[in-house]
Write a protein that holds these residues in place. Structure first.
Motif, PDB file in Angstrom:
ATOM      1  N   THR A   1       0.842  -1.200   0.000  1.00 32.44           N
ATOM      2  CA  THR A   1       0.000   0.000   0.000  1.00 32.44           C
ATOM      3  C   THR A   1       0.879   1.252   0.000  1.00 32.44           C
ATOM      4  OG1 THR A   1      -0.164   0.346   2.386  1.00 32.44           O
ATOM      5  CG2 THR A   1      -1.662  -1.294   1.417  1.00 32.44           C
ATOM      6  N   GLY A   2       0.321   2.337  -0.475  1.00 39.08           N
ATOM      7  CA  GLY A   2       1.122   3.561  -0.581  1.00 39.08           C
ATOM      8  C   GLY A   2       2.216   3.400  -1.616  1.00 39.08           C
ATOM      9  N   ALA A   3       1.902   2.616  -2.654  1.00 42.10           N
ATOM     10  CA  ALA A   3       2.925   2.167  -3.607  1.00 42.10           C
ATOM     11  C   ALA A   3       3.521   3.303  -4.435  1.00 42.10           C
ATOM     12  CB  ALA A   3       2.338   1.099  -4.524  1.00 42.10           C
ATOM     13  N   ALA A   4       2.799   4.415  -4.574  1.00 42.93           N
ATOM     14  CA  ALA A   4       3.337   5.534  -5.338  1.00 42.93           C
ATOM     15  C   ALA A   4       4.104   6.526  -4.469  1.00 42.93           C
ATOM     16  CB  ALA A   4       2.207   6.266  -6.076  1.00 42.93           C
ATOM     17  N   GLY A   5       4.249   6.208  -3.202  1.00 42.36           N
ATOM     18  CA  GLY A   5       4.953   7.112  -2.288  1.00 42.36           C
ATOM     19  C   GLY A   5       6.459   6.940  -2.371  1.00 42.36           C
ATOM     20  N   GLN A   6       7.154   7.696  -1.508  1.00 47.29           N
ATOM     21  CA  GLN A   6       8.625   7.673  -1.501  1.00 47.29           C
ATOM     22  C   GLN A   6       9.179   6.305  -1.151  1.00 47.29           C
ATOM     23  OE1 GLN A   6      11.287  10.398   0.405  1.00 47.29           O
ATOM     24  NE2 GLN A   6       9.850  10.287   2.117  1.00 47.29           N
ATOM     25  N   ILE A   7       8.660   5.680  -0.095  1.00 48.44           N
ATOM     26  CA  ILE A   7       9.168   4.360   0.279  1.00 48.44           C
ATOM     27  C   ILE A   7       8.852   3.373  -0.835  1.00 48.44           C
ATOM     28  CG2 ILE A   7       8.945   2.434   1.914  1.00 48.44           C
ATOM     29  CD1 ILE A   7       8.471   4.504   4.129  1.00 48.44           C
ATOM     30  N   GLY A   8       7.656   3.468  -1.375  1.00 53.47           N
ATOM     31  CA  GLY A   8       7.246   2.576  -2.466  1.00 53.47           C
ATOM     32  C   GLY A   8       8.216   2.632  -3.633  1.00 53.47           C
TER      33      GLY A   8
ATOM     34  N   LEU B   1      -1.594  -0.999  -4.024  1.00 54.86           N
ATOM     35  CA  LEU B   1      -2.753  -0.197  -3.636  1.00 54.86           C
ATOM     36  C   LEU B   1      -2.362   1.270  -3.490  1.00 54.86           C
ATOM     37  CD1 LEU B   1      -5.793  -0.585  -2.699  1.00 54.86           C
ATOM     38  CD2 LEU B   1      -4.907  -0.395  -0.372  1.00 54.86           C
ATOM     39  N   GLU B   2      -3.160   2.125  -4.051  1.00 54.67           N
ATOM     40  CA  GLU B   2      -2.996   3.574  -3.878  1.00 54.67           C
ATOM     41  C   GLU B   2      -4.381   4.208  -3.806  1.00 54.67           C
ATOM     42  OE1 GLU B   2      -1.530   6.176  -3.166  1.00 54.67           O
ATOM     43  OE2 GLU B   2       0.582   5.690  -3.108  1.00 54.67           O
ATOM     44  N   ILE B   3      -4.405   5.445  -3.325  1.00 55.82           N
ATOM     45  CA  ILE B   3      -5.647   6.196  -3.404  1.00 55.82           C
ATOM     46  C   ILE B   3      -5.794   6.676  -4.851  1.00 55.82           C
ATOM     47  CG2 ILE B   3      -5.749   6.857  -0.974  1.00 55.82           C
ATOM     48  CD1 ILE B   3      -4.410   9.522  -1.732  1.00 55.82           C
TER      49      ILE B   3
ATOM     50  N   LEU C   1       1.953  -2.819   4.546  1.00 57.93           N
ATOM     51  CA  LEU C   1       1.088  -1.643   4.656  1.00 57.93           C
ATOM     52  C   LEU C   1       1.961  -0.420   4.926  1.00 57.93           C
ATOM     53  CD1 LEU C   1      -1.846  -3.211   6.746  1.00 57.93           C
ATOM     54  CD2 LEU C   1      -1.375  -3.377   4.286  1.00 57.93           C
ATOM     55  N   VAL C   2       2.301   0.249   3.853  1.00 60.14           N
ATOM     56  CA  VAL C   2       3.230   1.383   3.905  1.00 60.14           C
ATOM     57  C   VAL C   2       2.472   2.707   3.877  1.00 60.14           C
ATOM     58  CG1 VAL C   2       5.152   2.514   2.701  1.00 60.14           C
ATOM     59  CG2 VAL C   2       5.044   0.006   2.796  1.00 60.14           C
ATOM     60  N   GLY C   3       1.411   2.768   3.102  1.00 63.81           N
ATOM     61  CA  GLY C   3       0.660   4.018   2.920  1.00 63.81           C
ATOM     62  C   GLY C   3      -0.023   4.422   4.205  1.00 63.81           C
TER      63      GLY C   3
ATOM     64  N   VAL D   1       3.411  -3.772   8.917  1.00 60.11           N
ATOM     65  CA  VAL D   1       2.975  -2.375   8.866  1.00 60.11           C
ATOM     66  C   VAL D   1       4.184  -1.454   9.006  1.00 60.11           C
ATOM     67  CG1 VAL D   1       1.538  -0.604   9.940  1.00 60.11           C
ATOM     68  CG2 VAL D   1       0.734  -2.989   9.853  1.00 60.11           C
ATOM     69  N   THR D   2       4.393  -0.623   7.993  1.00 58.83           N
ATOM     70  CA  THR D   2       5.456   0.382   8.014  1.00 58.83           C
ATOM     71  C   THR D   2       4.876   1.774   8.269  1.00 58.83           C
ATOM     72  OG1 THR D   2       6.863  -0.924   6.538  1.00 58.83           O
ATOM     73  CG2 THR D   2       7.291   1.440   6.605  1.00 58.83           C
ATOM     74  N   GLY D   3       3.668   2.026   7.774  1.00 58.55           N
ATOM     75  CA  GLY D   3       3.052   3.354   7.891  1.00 58.55           C
ATOM     76  C   GLY D   3       2.819   3.744   9.338  1.00 58.55           C
ATOM     77  N   ASN D   4       3.137   4.973   9.666  1.00 60.60           N
ATOM     78  CA  ASN D   4       3.048   5.452  11.055  1.00 60.60           C
ATOM     79  C   ASN D   4       1.670   5.971  11.443  1.00 60.60           C
ATOM     80  OD1 ASN D   4       5.601   4.995  12.125  1.00 60.60           O
ATOM     81  ND2 ASN D   4       6.445   6.672  10.895  1.00 60.60           N
ATOM     82  N   PRO D   5       1.328   5.911  12.716  1.00 53.00           N
ATOM     83  CA  PRO D   5       2.056   5.275  13.824  1.00 53.00           C
ATOM     84  C   PRO D   5       1.986   3.743  13.706  1.00 53.00           C
ATOM     85  CG  PRO D   5      -0.064   6.121  14.605  1.00 53.00           C
ATOM     86  CD  PRO D   5       0.037   6.500  13.162  1.00 53.00           C
TER      87      PRO D   5
ATOM     88  N   ASN E   1       7.912   1.140  21.213  1.00 54.45           N
ATOM     89  CA  ASN E   1       7.212   1.802  20.122  1.00 54.45           C
ATOM     90  C   ASN E   1       8.206   2.256  19.052  1.00 54.45           C
ATOM     91  OD1 ASN E   1       5.067   2.967  18.756  1.00 54.45           O
ATOM     92  ND2 ASN E   1       4.672   4.581  20.270  1.00 54.45           N
ATOM     93  N   HIS E   2       7.801   2.257  17.790  1.00 50.50           N
ATOM     94  CA  HIS E   2       8.597   2.901  16.747  1.00 50.50           C
ATOM     95  C   HIS E   2       8.340   4.402  16.842  1.00 50.50           C
ATOM     96  CE1 HIS E   2      10.379   4.167  13.034  1.00 50.50           C
ATOM     97  NE2 HIS E   2       9.228   4.676  12.652  1.00 50.50           N
ATOM     98  N   SER E   3       9.031   5.026  17.790  1.00 49.94           N
ATOM     99  CA  SER E   3       8.849   6.459  18.034  1.00 49.94           C
ATOM    100  C   SER E   3      10.079   6.887  18.807  1.00 49.94           C
ATOM    101  CB  SER E   3       7.593   6.710  18.886  1.00 49.94           C
ATOM    102  OG  SER E   3       7.847   6.382  20.239  1.00 49.94           O
TER     103      SER E   3
END
Ligand code: NAX
Length: 327
Positions: free
Chosen positions: A10-17, A40-42, A85-87, A127-131, A185-187
């Motif tokens: 997910t979020g495949a068109a983003g920077q990480i993608g 998956l993208e919006i 799940l990156v997006g 899951v990579t997308g924050n939080p 936490n990843h924080s």
């Protein structure tokens, strides 16, 4: 098993993608086994994603068996063996934490429900997308038929950063460093723990021999590395996050090497006093697609305080998303 590994991103068109898809397609997770990418993208990002797909085509990757793109999670997650799940919704100007949690809650409730309906029986979800920890908790809570152990959140980037910092400090090779642990936490509250780590078989904290460096330099450098990269690059970590996402998925599916472990945020069974049900980072070993929390590590007072502080933050996030009705 036979056939391509179906990997949803997910979020495949983003920077990480933009980094992640090429790594997956060239075998960073599945090696020589063919992969099918399901992206998956919006809606507004689908055109950009088509461009990324053109570039994937242009690489002529020998083991890329197919690519599907779309904005409907029920279509894209269909038959997925691995879902990354990156997006996610980044924090915008003036956005409060509650707004961020509810914006992401909407995404991860829907994606959890879609995975529950259509993913393969053997699906693993990273899951990579924050939080990230709390997003994993939300997705798992909305996928009642998928065992909770199939969800994890990414702390492998923190783990890799910790190894790299320790290698730089000691002059060791990264391959000589074993048994690094990220707790919590990843924080910025995460606790990178070298008291159980080893450098060429010797206890890492003893090799370093400098508690002040651990407390005042190492821990904050690792915990605030994301912010330092934003300062330097003007954008958040992307290639390193993609690399860690691949490392985490590869080790989850293929197992950790003998004599080592990795850090993954997984649902707590109460180990090390971490409240049961929170998605918190632990030292884990993996085998055949399953993980186990490393047991029996001695936690001294310094470490106890650090773990408790990060776990308290996770408990707060859980309370907030419970109040929002997301879990
Ligand atoms: P970008 O903003 O470049 O890309 C995110 C993409 O997700 C966008 O293309 C957006 O259209 C898409 N998206 C948004 N909602 C979606 C939905 N409902 N379904 C599918 N796609 C959707 O962010 P990027 O730099 O790629 O980072 C992605 C996420 O990773 C962020 O949440 C970021 O905070 C997080 N990170 C996590 C890290 C970790 O170690 N766990 C480290 C790196 C990164 O900060």
């Amino acid at each position: 098993s036979s056939g391509p590994l179906k990997v949803a991103v997910t979020g495949a068109a983003g920077q990480i993608g933009y980094s992640l898809l090429f790594r997956i397609a060239s075998g960073a997770i599945a090696g020589d086994r063919p992969v099918e990418l399901r992206l998956l993208e919006i809606e507004p990002a689908l055109k950009a994603l088509e461009g990324v797909v053109m570039e994937l085509d242009d690489c002529a990757f020998p083991n890329l068996a197919g690519i599907e793109i779309g904005s409907d999670p029920e279509k894209i997650f269909d038959g997925a063996n691995l879902a990354l799940l990156v997006g996610a919704r980044p924090r915008g100007p003036g956005m409060e934490r509650g707004d961020l949690l509810s914006a992401n809650g909407a995404i991860f409730t829907a994606q959890g429900q879609a995975l529950n309906k259509v993913a393969a029986d053997d699906v693993r979800i990273g899951v990579t997308g924050n939080p990230a920890n709390t997003n994993a908790l939300i997705a798992a809570s909305n996928a009642p038929d998928i065992p909770k152990e199939r969800f994890s959140a990414l702390t492998r980037l923190d783990h890799n950063r910790a190894i790299s910092q320790l290698a730089a400090k000691t002059g060791a090779k990264v391959t000589d460093i074993k048994k690094m642990t990220i707790w919590g936490n990843h924080s910025a509250t995460q606790y990178p723990d070298i008291f159980h780590a080893e450098i060429a078989g010797r206890n890492a904290a003893e090799v370093v021999g400098d508690q002040a460096w651990i407390a005042d330099t190492f821990i904050p450098t690792v915990a605030k590395r994301g912010a330092a990269i934003i300062d330097a690059r003007g954008a958040s970590s992307a290639a390193s996050a993609a690399s860690a996402t691949c490392d985490a998925a590869r080790d989850w599916l293929n197992g950790t090497p003998e004599g080592d472990w990795v850090s993954m945020a997984v649902v707590s069974d109460g180990s090390y006093g971490v409240q049961e049900g929170l998605v918190s980072s632990f030292p884990v070993t993996t085998r055949d697609g399953n993980w186990e929390i490393v047991q029996g590590l001695e936690i001294d007072e310094f470490s106890r305080g650090k773990i408790d502080a990060s776990v308290a933050e996770l408990a707060d996030e859980k309370n907030a998303v419970t109040e929002l009705g997301l879990i």
